[in-house]
Design an enzyme around this catalytic site. Sequence first.
Site, PDB file in Angstrom:
ATOM      1  N   GLY A 270      38.650  81.252  46.389  1.00 55.58           N
ATOM      2  CA  GLY A 270      37.283  80.738  46.234  1.00 55.58           C
ATOM      3  C   GLY A 270      36.978  80.337  44.808  1.00 55.58           C
ATOM      4  N   ASP A 271      35.812  79.686  44.626  1.00 56.71           N
ATOM      5  CA  ASP A 271      35.331  79.270  43.301  1.00 56.71           C
ATOM      6  C   ASP A 271      36.292  78.316  42.586  1.00 56.71           C
ATOM      7  OD1 ASP A 271      33.147  80.925  43.733  1.00 56.71           O
ATOM      8  OD2 ASP A 271      34.124  82.639  42.770  1.00 56.71           O
TER       9      ASP A 271
ATOM     10  N   GLY B  81      36.022  75.159  42.433  1.00 59.11           N
ATOM     11  CA  GLY B  81      35.311  73.979  41.905  1.00 59.11           C
ATOM     12  C   GLY B  81      35.003  72.984  43.023  1.00 59.11           C
ATOM     13  N   LYS B  82      34.925  73.506  44.251  1.00 58.26           N
ATOM     14  CA  LYS B  82      34.690  72.638  45.420  1.00 58.26           C
ATOM     15  C   LYS B  82      33.383  71.853  45.290  1.00 58.26           C
ATOM     16  CE  LYS B  82      34.943  76.369  47.980  1.00 58.26           C
ATOM     17  NZ  LYS B  82      35.435  77.380  47.021  1.00 58.26           N
TER      18      LYS B  82
ATOM     19  N   GLY C 279      28.880  79.998  46.560  1.00 59.43           N
ATOM     20  CA  GLY C 279      28.088  79.473  45.445  1.00 59.43           C
ATOM     21  C   GLY C 279      28.824  78.263  44.920  1.00 59.43           C
ATOM     22  N   HIS C 280      28.308  77.080  45.222  1.00 61.54           N
ATOM     23  CA  HIS C 280      28.983  75.834  44.843  1.00 61.54           C
ATOM     24  C   HIS C 280      28.177  75.144  43.743  1.00 61.54           C
ATOM     25  CE1 HIS C 280      31.194  75.606  48.995  1.00 61.54           C
ATOM     26  NE2 HIS C 280      31.435  76.715  48.331  1.00 61.54           N
ATOM     27  N   THR C 281      28.798  74.966  42.574  1.00 64.55           N
ATOM     28  CA  THR C 281      28.067  74.467  41.399  1.00 64.55           C
ATOM     29  C   THR C 281      28.236  72.965  41.222  1.00 64.55           C
ATOM     30  OG1 THR C 281      28.689  76.569  40.394  1.00 64.55           O
ATOM     31  CG2 THR C 281      27.666  74.928  38.946  1.00 64.55           C
TER      32      THR C 281
ATOM     33  N   GLN D 205      34.593  79.395  50.385  1.00 65.31           N
ATOM     34  CA  GLN D 205      35.663  80.360  50.063  1.00 65.31           C
ATOM     35  C   GLN D 205      37.008  79.630  49.876  1.00 65.31           C
ATOM     36  OE1 GLN D 205      33.461  81.445  53.028  1.00 65.31           O
ATOM     37  NE2 GLN D 205      32.190  81.897  51.275  1.00 65.31           N
TER      38      GLN D 205
ATOM     39  N   SER E 164      29.030  82.755  40.562  1.00 68.48           N
ATOM     40  CA  SER E 164      27.820  81.925  40.559  1.00 68.48           C
ATOM     41  C   SER E 164      26.734  82.526  41.454  1.00 68.48           C
ATOM     42  CB  SER E 164      28.137  80.487  40.978  1.00 68.48           C
ATOM     43  OG  SER E 164      29.221  80.424  41.847  1.00 68.48           O
TER      44      SER E 164
ATOM     45  N   GLY F 129      27.120  87.032  39.784  1.00 71.41           N
ATOM     46  CA  GLY F 129      27.270  87.232  38.345  1.00 71.41           C
ATOM     47  C   GLY F 129      28.422  88.167  37.994  1.00 71.41           C
TER      48      GLY F 129
HETATM   49  P1  GDP Z   1      33.129  76.517  44.150  1.00 68.41           P
HETATM   50  O1  GDP Z   1      32.616  77.756  44.779  1.00 68.41           O
HETATM   51  O2  GDP Z   1      34.522  76.193  44.560  1.00 68.41           O
HETATM   52  O3  GDP Z   1      32.205  75.337  44.327  1.00 68.41           O
HETATM   53  O4  GDP Z   1      33.192  76.812  42.583  1.00 68.41           O
HETATM   54  P2  GDP Z   1      32.048  77.540  41.704  1.00 68.41           P
HETATM   55  O5  GDP Z   1      30.941  76.602  41.496  1.00 68.41           O
HETATM   56  O6  GDP Z   1      31.731  78.885  42.242  1.00 68.41           O
HETATM   57  O7  GDP Z   1      32.852  77.819  40.361  1.00 68.41           O
HETATM   58  C1  GDP Z   1      33.438  76.800  39.625  1.00 68.41           C
HETATM   59  C2  GDP Z   1      32.867  76.851  38.194  1.00 68.41           C
HETATM   60  O8  GDP Z   1      33.669  76.051  37.334  1.00 68.41           O
HETATM   61  C3  GDP Z   1      31.472  76.267  38.094  1.00 68.41           C
HETATM   62  O9  GDP Z   1      30.761  76.927  37.090  1.00 68.41           O
HETATM   63  C4  GDP Z   1      31.734  74.810  37.704  1.00 68.41           C
HETATM   64  O10 GDP Z   1      30.642  74.230  37.014  1.00 68.41           O
HETATM   65  C5  GDP Z   1      32.930  74.969  36.799  1.00 68.41           C
HETATM   66  N1  GDP Z   1      33.869  73.828  36.787  1.00 68.41           N
HETATM   67  C6  GDP Z   1      34.215  73.008  37.818  1.00 68.41           C
HETATM   68  N2  GDP Z   1      35.190  72.145  37.429  1.00 68.41           N
HETATM   69  C7  GDP Z   1      35.459  72.425  36.137  1.00 68.41           C
HETATM   70  C8  GDP Z   1      36.387  71.903  35.183  1.00 68.41           C
HETATM   71  O11 GDP Z   1      37.187  71.008  35.459  1.00 68.41           O
HETATM   72  N3  GDP Z   1      36.385  72.470  33.947  1.00 68.41           N
HETATM   73  C9  GDP Z   1      35.548  73.489  33.609  1.00 68.41           C
HETATM   74  N4  GDP Z   1      35.620  73.983  32.375  1.00 68.41           N
HETATM   75  N5  GDP Z   1      34.666  74.020  34.493  1.00 68.41           N
HETATM   76  C10 GDP Z   1      34.637  73.495  35.724  1.00 68.41           C
HETATM   77  P1  IMO Z   2      32.829  80.009  47.312  1.00 71.13           P
HETATM   78  O1  IMO Z   2      32.525  79.155  48.510  1.00 71.13           O
HETATM   79  C1  IMO Z   2      34.709  83.650  45.776  1.00 71.13           C
HETATM   80  C2  IMO Z   2      34.674  87.158  48.389  1.00 71.13           C
HETATM   81  C3  IMO Z   2      33.839  88.350  47.979  1.00 71.13           C
HETATM   82  C4  IMO Z   2      34.620  89.477  48.604  1.00 71.13           C
HETATM   83  C5  IMO Z   2      35.121  88.863  49.915  1.00 71.13           C
HETATM   84  C6  IMO Z   2      34.253  89.177  51.119  1.00 71.13           C
HETATM   85  O2  IMO Z   2      31.814  79.963  46.250  1.00 71.13           O
HETATM   86  O3  IMO Z   2      34.226  79.748  46.845  1.00 71.13           O
HETATM   87  P2  IMO Z   2      31.836  88.497  51.951  1.00 71.13           P
HETATM   88  O4  IMO Z   2      30.504  88.493  51.258  1.00 71.13           O
HETATM   89  O5  IMO Z   2      32.240  87.166  52.465  1.00 71.13           O
HETATM   90  O6  IMO Z   2      31.937  89.571  52.976  1.00 71.13           O
HETATM   91  O7  IMO Z   2      32.886  88.901  50.812  1.00 71.13           O
HETATM   92  O8  IMO Z   2      35.133  87.451  49.694  1.00 71.13           O
HETATM   93  N1  IMO Z   2      33.944  85.884  48.474  1.00 71.13           N
HETATM   94  C7  IMO Z   2      34.070  84.887  47.585  1.00 71.13           C
HETATM   95  N2  IMO Z   2      34.776  84.810  46.436  1.00 71.13           N
HETATM   96  N3  IMO Z   2      34.033  82.570  46.215  1.00 71.13           N
HETATM   97  C8  IMO Z   2      33.346  82.612  47.371  1.00 71.13           C
HETATM   98  O9  IMO Z   2      32.746  81.518  47.916  1.00 71.13           O
HETATM   99  C9  IMO Z   2      33.305  83.827  48.094  1.00 71.13           C
HETATM  100  N4  IMO Z   2      32.725  84.216  49.249  1.00 71.13           N
HETATM  101  C10 IMO Z   2      33.129  85.465  49.472  1.00 71.13           C
HETATM  102  O10 IMO Z   2      33.758  88.471  46.581  1.00 71.13           O
HETATM  103  O11 IMO Z   2      35.749  89.776  47.815  1.00 71.13           O
HETATM  104 MG    MG Z   3      31.718  79.581  44.233  1.00 71.83          MG
END
Ligand code: GDP
Ligand code: IMO
Ligand code: MG
Length: 431
Positions: free
Chosen positions: A13-14, A16-17, A41-43, A231, A306, A309
């Site tokens: 997860g996270d 940068g989707k 949490g998609h930023t 995720q 995101s 925290g």
């Molecule tokens: P998602 O859940 O896959 O949408 O990703 P998140 O938003 O949870 O986390 C990705 C974080 O990396 C966010 O704070 C974005 O603003 C940041 N981000 C995305 N692409 C880049 C990149 O290419 N470089 C940097 N430095 N940050 C990035």
């Molecule tokens: P995005 O879409 C990162 C993790 C939680 C925990 C496990 C189970 O932003 O990439 P849950 O609340 O689903 O029962 O938690 O999965 N988790 C994530 N980690 N990015 C996410 O979503 C997540 N959604 C759940 O931290 O370890």
């Molecule tokens: Mg996220």
Amino acid sequence: MNNIDVLLGLQWGDEGKGKVVDYLTPQYDIIARFNGGPNAGHTLEFNGFKHVLRTIPSGICHKDKMNVIGNGVLIEPNIFMQEIKDLEDKGFTPAENLLISKKAHLILPTHRLTDAANEKSKGDRKIGSTLKGIGPAYTDKIARTGLRINDLFAADFTDKYNKLKQLHIRNIKALGYSVEEFKIEDKTLEEYEKLWFDAVEKLKKLTVIDTEYYINEQLKQGKKILAEGAQGTMLDVDFGSYPFVTSSSTVTAGVCSGLGVAPQNIGRVYGIIKAYCTRVGQGPFPTELFEETGDKLCEQGHEFGSVTGRKRRCGWLDMPALKYACMINGVTDLMLMKIDVMDNFPTVKICTQYEMNGTKTEKLPYNLEEKINPVFKEFDGWMQSITKIKDFKNLPTQTQNYVASIEQMTGIPVTMVSVSPDREDTIIRNN
Ligand code: GDP
Ligand code: IMO
Ligand code: MG
């Protein structure tokens, strides 16, 4: 009939989707979420504006594009209506380009209490859940006891709600806890229920439809649709690091069941990866770094959840896990994010194999909690800022080598390289 393209995370997860969906939205007519809920949490970042989306698809900031919440998604009305309000406060009109599936399941306040009770009962083996009620709500879906969005319109909704609430309370008591010992965002159950029911009345004014018909009709009419995953594959309920996973299908197959699309209508599959790995919550993480290098990745990558925290754990890129994810999802394109975070690393590493019991393998073991020694390949760093570079061939040769190695190891082209959080700082290749 057009095919539906898929965008999903290949790690924990996270990846940068959100950024990539927002970037690609101009090329599509419709963006549709197929799994997860407010655990995501998609930023998005553009024009100095930053926004984090939870349940709403990441195409919502483009007013002329339709956004769909599919049947595979979970909706927590209070969090959801807060999300709508946040967007409205920033000048967007989400109610106008958002469609919600009648069949999406509801997260009740007592699902969130159950999540907290389940985690507490697990002690050291807790999942590290986001405590949004995801596991308990999907449990009810599979157990055939869940409530769906369209139930909100039924005359006997309150009865159904109370029946399910009582079941949850009995389950919490059976674990040896009382309901009073858990809070939902610092509120008692009664306090939170009031907010939840107020939000339900607002939610009922939004557009609730049979999204599976809508999606298929739009594809037939030649519309372009992008499915947005939440995720990542390593958190998938079947293929992730079970039991330290989420409770939904985060992989391409989840698009079929989460939106009602037939397998032959899946088009391109965009696999989103960070140039390294992160994980938030508990569970195995073979390439995790514990000392300064991990802290440096965390600091420079601003690796804090995101949603919650929480500090994200950091490690080097894990090729056995990435190859597995590419196989499971049928990835056609890789999109490499956050490579700029490694700008001042003299050397960077990729784990190419796992060594277990003296044997090297490129395959993921059944149990990722077994003792694994990652075998690393080291690369020269580039030691300069690459954030303002627009053209792949202007990247330092070391950066180009790192990208080429990922392509060579996976056999899949890297068609996007992202060099900052901003929409503009994105390098496209093989366009
Ligand atoms: P998602 O859940 O896959 O949408 O990703 P998140 O938003 O949870 O986390 C990705 C974080 O990396 C966010 O704070 C974005 O603003 C940041 N981000 C995305 N692409 C880049 C990149 O290419 N470089 C940097 N430095 N940050 C990035
Ligand atoms: P995005 O879409 C990162 C993790 C939680 C925990 C496990 C189970 O932003 O990439 P849950 O609340 O689903 O029962 O938690 O999965 N988790 C994530 N980690 N990015 C996410 O979503 C997540 N959604 C759940 O931290 O370890
Ligand atoms: Mg996220």
